[in-house]
Design a protein around this motif. Structure first.
Motif, mmCIF file in Angstrom:
data_model
loop_
_atom_site.group_PDB
_atom_site.id
_atom_site.type_symbol
_atom_site.label_atom_id
_atom_site.label_comp_id
_atom_site.label_asym_id
_atom_site.label_seq_id
_atom_site.Cartn_x
_atom_site.Cartn_y
_atom_site.Cartn_z
ATOM 1 N N PHE A 92 -16.015 23.252 -46.582
ATOM 2 C CA PHE A 92 -15.447 21.925 -46.360
ATOM 3 C C PHE A 92 -13.969 22.073 -46.045
ATOM 4 O O PHE A 92 -13.208 22.598 -46.848
ATOM 5 N N GLU A 96 -6.538 17.581 -46.937
ATOM 6 C CA GLU A 96 -6.170 17.385 -48.342
ATOM 7 C C GLU A 96 -6.433 18.621 -49.186
ATOM 8 O O GLU A 96 -5.921 18.756 -50.285
ATOM 9 N N ILE A 97 -7.282 19.512 -48.681
ATOM 10 C CA ILE A 97 -7.576 20.737 -49.423
ATOM 11 C C ILE A 97 -6.775 21.866 -48.783
ATOM 12 O O ILE A 97 -6.948 22.164 -47.605
ATOM 13 N N LYS A 98 -5.917 22.464 -49.575
ATOM 14 C CA LYS A 98 -5.010 23.459 -49.000
ATOM 15 C C LYS A 98 -5.124 24.791 -49.725
ATOM 16 O O LYS A 98 -5.621 24.864 -50.850
ATOM 17 N N LEU A 99 -4.635 25.815 -49.053
ATOM 18 C CA LEU A 99 -4.592 27.135 -49.679
ATOM 19 C C LEU A 99 -3.296 27.242 -50.480
ATOM 20 O O LEU A 99 -2.269 26.695 -50.079
ATOM 21 N N ASP A 100 -3.380 27.954 -51.601
ATOM 22 C CA ASP A 100 -2.202 28.140 -52.442
ATOM 23 C C ASP A 100 -1.147 28.911 -51.657
ATOM 24 O O ASP A 100 -1.369 30.048 -51.237
ATOM 25 N N GLU A 101 -0.014 28.294 -51.448
ATOM 26 C CA GLU A 101 1.032 28.838 -50.579
ATOM 27 C C GLU A 101 1.607 30.162 -51.067
ATOM 28 O O GLU A 101 2.252 30.875 -50.313
ATOM 29 N N HIS A 102 1.391 30.444 -52.342
ATOM 30 C CA HIS A 102 2.014 31.644 -52.907
ATOM 31 C C HIS A 102 1.275 32.932 -52.516
ATOM 32 O O HIS A 102 1.844 34.017 -52.572
ATOM 33 N N PHE A 103 0.021 32.793 -52.101
ATOM 34 C CA PHE A 103 -0.783 33.989 -51.817
ATOM 35 C C PHE A 103 -0.865 34.268 -50.316
ATOM 36 O O PHE A 103 -0.592 33.394 -49.492
ATOM 37 N N TYR A 107 -5.350 38.043 -49.592
ATOM 38 C CA TYR A 107 -5.662 37.901 -51.025
ATOM 39 C C TYR A 107 -6.661 36.761 -51.232
ATOM 40 O O TYR A 107 -7.651 36.902 -51.948
ATOM 41 N N PHE A 111 -10.339 36.691 -52.790
ATOM 42 C CA PHE A 111 -10.566 35.877 -53.985
ATOM 43 C C PHE A 111 -11.759 34.940 -53.799
ATOM 44 O O PHE A 111 -12.676 34.905 -54.632
ATOM 45 N N PHE A 112 -11.759 34.197 -52.705
ATOM 46 C CA PHE A 112 -12.857 33.242 -52.504
ATOM 47 C C PHE A 112 -14.169 33.953 -52.196
ATOM 48 O O PHE A 112 -15.245 33.450 -52.530
ATOM 49 N N LYS A 114 -15.128 36.755 -53.601
ATOM 50 C CA LYS A 114 -15.663 37.131 -54.919
ATOM 51 C C LYS A 114 -16.145 35.902 -55.678
ATOM 52 O O LYS A 114 -17.144 35.950 -56.385
ATOM 53 N N LEU A 115 -15.416 34.800 -55.521
ATOM 54 C CA LEU A 115 -15.811 33.555 -56.188
ATOM 55 C C LEU A 115 -17.174 33.081 -55.669
ATOM 56 O O LEU A 115 -17.917 32.393 -56.356
#
Lengths: 260, 407
Positions: A92, A96-103, A107, A111-112, A114-115
């Motif tokens: 989806f 409004e759904i964003k990726l964490d800017e710090h990573f 990465y 992460f996703f 593996k999730l």
């Protein structure tokens, strides 16, 4: 496959919301008895003005919201009873759904992956494919906050497609993108269609819908007013193009007071 | 469980890969604590040294020869600036001298009655009248107070003893009985008194501050930025996301609290160095006590994580969450302070069951070597149960579309 059956979504309005919407009503019917089907190997377009209920419908499909009435099945799984299985088979994408800017994209892709229960090998293979398709390799190690809007959108698409989902839900796929990035995104949606995926997009850009979508459902005031292929809609509305068809339907389904 | 660990790892990586965050969370507090305590220690030390080295300015009215001798042979007499005046000289400049005491220019006026010498002589010979001496000093001036104290102990006491000795010969005759007071206490307990006052407050407050700084951003911040939704549409149970978030928050805040407490304990000698021994030396815990302290801290952190996790989940953004947490932070500080000045009275087991307060009581008792097993269990159980309830509520709140998506 997405099957939406008599979907109704009603929001209770808080006092603050009532003030914002300038209404005395206690509830807002965002989606009203909406049914439609999006099939594998096609791009289904949800068309409608702002506030018509497109995003709410897609959020319900993506299991983020629960229908007040009706039900939705994605790949045969109910979005309420089998929410986990639905989430396993969808991606989806919305502003409004964003990726964490710090990573970095790299990465977050891992992460996703593996999730979503993927092995390291599966993630690596998929990464090679998607990073090449979206030219991500050149900025894969940069933090999201350092990327341009176009790069961020590409990163979001790649990360959300990590597990090669059967159903792709896109809310305003080209919103805020430059013409080159927008074309890249639309081309990839066509590739997904060619791969046999079910793609559902919402948009208010009629020309985009005309070029991209196999079938279209128009929503006005939370209700579906028409559904079909482009020739079917043009024939039924007796209009030369989708834009004209939309305005005709809009005028028919909106009372005069509201139009003013 | 694997996904919980995966999420917790991501949260930890987020903090530890950000040098600015690591600096502000773990290094800056240490620098601030050490710097503040060192500066305080130095200031207190230099103030004491300054008072010690100050040459007292004293006016002695109607001095006797004996008093002059005692003063000149005392330690004070070597450094002080002493003016001996007669009654008439004093009366002519009385207002001026008293003003100088008020202004802090002069430290002490020692006034002996005009007939002090003759009355003292008759007292020594067995008379009933007592010679009279008046001492004027300014209690709001450090130099003046210190001068009074030194003059009293070095000069007045010596003079008194001399007169008594002359009258009675053997001073031991004046003793009705001997008092030999001896301190009976556990040495380690005496040393831990200071810690018993400070540690509960430090732990209770610092753990909360640690959780607060990372917890608000981990949930409310992610919600605000729209990054939490990316996890919510992944095939992960909400409870796994909550657990991953809460575990990482707990780890980060425990590290933060430990770093802060260690910095504080290591800094205490800096401040005590300035004012002598405050009872902080030779602090030592047994392994059992250490384990009890760790258990109390871990459970307390779990409770805090639940509180802040819930507020962050209920809040639409970090600003709202921070505003909502502020009053709770004040309550936590008050609860921590309540154990600072408590006297020896025992608390009921019910008070140990109260989250935060019970933990502070248990840590205080632990430092005083008075923590009973039942009170330890009560404090851990009470806080743990509340923490579990809060976790369930947070997990429930994560399922609320209204809270998560403002729907």
């Amino acid at each position: 496959m997405i099957e939406i059956n008599n979907l109704t979504k009603i929001y209770k309005l808080s006092a603050k919301k009532k003030r914002e919407l300038k209404t005395n009503k206690d509830v807002k019917i965002a989606v009203n008895d909406l049914s439609l089907t999006a099939k594998p190997g096609e791009i289904f377009g949800l068309l409608g003005p702002n506030g018509a209920g497109k995003t709410t419908t897609l959020r319900c499909v993506a299991t983020l919201l629960k229908p007040t009435k009706g039900d939705i099945k994605v790949c045969g799984f109910d979005t309420v009873k089998d929410a986990q299985k639905v989430r396993d088979s969808i991606c989806f994408l919305t502003n409004e759904i964003k990726l964490d800017e710090h990573f970095s994209t790299d990465y977050l892709f891992n992460f996703f992956g593996k999730l979503k229960d993927m092995s390291d090998e599966e993630i690596a293979k998929r990464k090679e494919e998607l990073f090449a398709a979206f030219n991500i390799n050149e900025f894969k190690d940069k933090k999201i906050q350092e990327l341009s809007t176009g790069m961020k959108q590409k990163a979001s698409i790649a990360v959300s497609l990590v597990n090669d989902p059967e159903v792709v839900i896109f809310d305003e796929p080209t919103s805020g993108l430059d013409i080159v990035t927008a074309k890249g995104v639309l081309d990839y949606l066509k590739k997904l269609r060619a791969d046999g995926k079910t793609v559902i997009v919402s948009t208010h850009i009629m020309s985009e819908a005309e070029k991209l979508c196999d079938r279209i459902g128009m929503i006005i005031g939370g209700k579906k007013v028409i559904e079909g292929t482009i020739p079917e809609i043009l024939e039924e509305t007796q209009t030369p193009d989708i834009e004209e068809a939309f305005f005709k339907l809009y005028m028919e389904n909106t009372d005069e007071k509201e139009v003013k | 469980m694997n996904k919980t660990i995966l999420i917790a790892k991501k949260e930890l990586f987020r903090i530890f890969s950000d040098r600015k965050m690591v600096f502000s969370l773990y290094i800056l507090p240490v620098i601030i604590v050490v710097a503040i305590y060192s500066i305080m220690g130095q200031l207190i030390g230099s103030m004491s040294k300054d008072i010690e080295e100050h040459n007292a300015v004293i006016t002695v009215v109607n001095p006797t020869d004996e008093l002059k001798d005692i003063i000149s042979s005392s330690e004070m007499g070597k450094n002080a600036d002493i003016t001996f005046v007669t009654e008439d000289e004093y009366n002519s400049k009385k207002a001026e001298i008293e003003d100088s005491i008020l202004n802090g220019d002069s430290d002490l006026i020692v006034y002996l009655d005009k007939d002090f010498g003759s009355v003292a002589d008759s007292y020594v010979a067995g008379g009933d009248s007592l010679p009279s001496m008046k001492i004027f000093y300014n209690s709001t001036e450090n130099y003046s107070s210190a001068s009074y104290s030194n003059f009293d102990s070095e000069v007045v006491d010596t003079y008194k003893t001399t007169l008594l000795d002359s009258r009675y010969g053997d001073l031991s005759m004046l003793n009705a009985f001997n008092v030999d007071s001896q301190v009976i206490c556990k040495e380690e307990k005496a040393n831990m008194e200071f810690l018993a006052m400070m540690l509960p407050y430090m732990v209770v407050m610092m753990l909360f501050a640690g959780v607060m700084s990372v917890g608000v951003d981990a949930i409310a911040g992610e919600k605000e930025r729209g990054t939490l939704s990316s996890m919510l549409i992944s095939p992960v149970k909400r409870s796994e996301i909550v657990a991953g978030k809460l575990i990482s928050m707990a780890i980060l805040s425990i590290i933060s609290a430990v770093v802060y407490c260690v910095a504080m304990i290591l800094s205490i000698p800096n401040i005590t160095g300035g004012v002598g021994n405050m009872g902080a030396g030779n602090i030592s815990f047994t392994v059992g006590q250490m384990l009890q302290l760790v258990a109390i801290m871990v459970v307390l952190v779990y409770f805090y994580v639940g509180v802040i996790g819930l507020i962050a989940t209920l809040s639409p953004n970090t600003r709202a969450a921070s505003s909502a947490i502020s009053p709770i932070y004040i309550v936590i500080i008050i609860l921590g302070m309540m154990t600072m000045f408590r006297t020896g009275g025992t608390n009921s087991i019910g008070s140990y069951l109260i989250p935060v307060y019970g933990s502070a009581l248990a840590i205080s008792d632990l430092c005083k070597l008075e923590l009973t097993s039942i009170n330890f269990l009560a404090s851990v159980t009470g806080t743990l149960v509340c923490g579990i309830i809060l976790t369930f509520v947070v997990a429930k709140a994560f399922n609320s579309e209204k809270l998560m998506f403002n729907a």
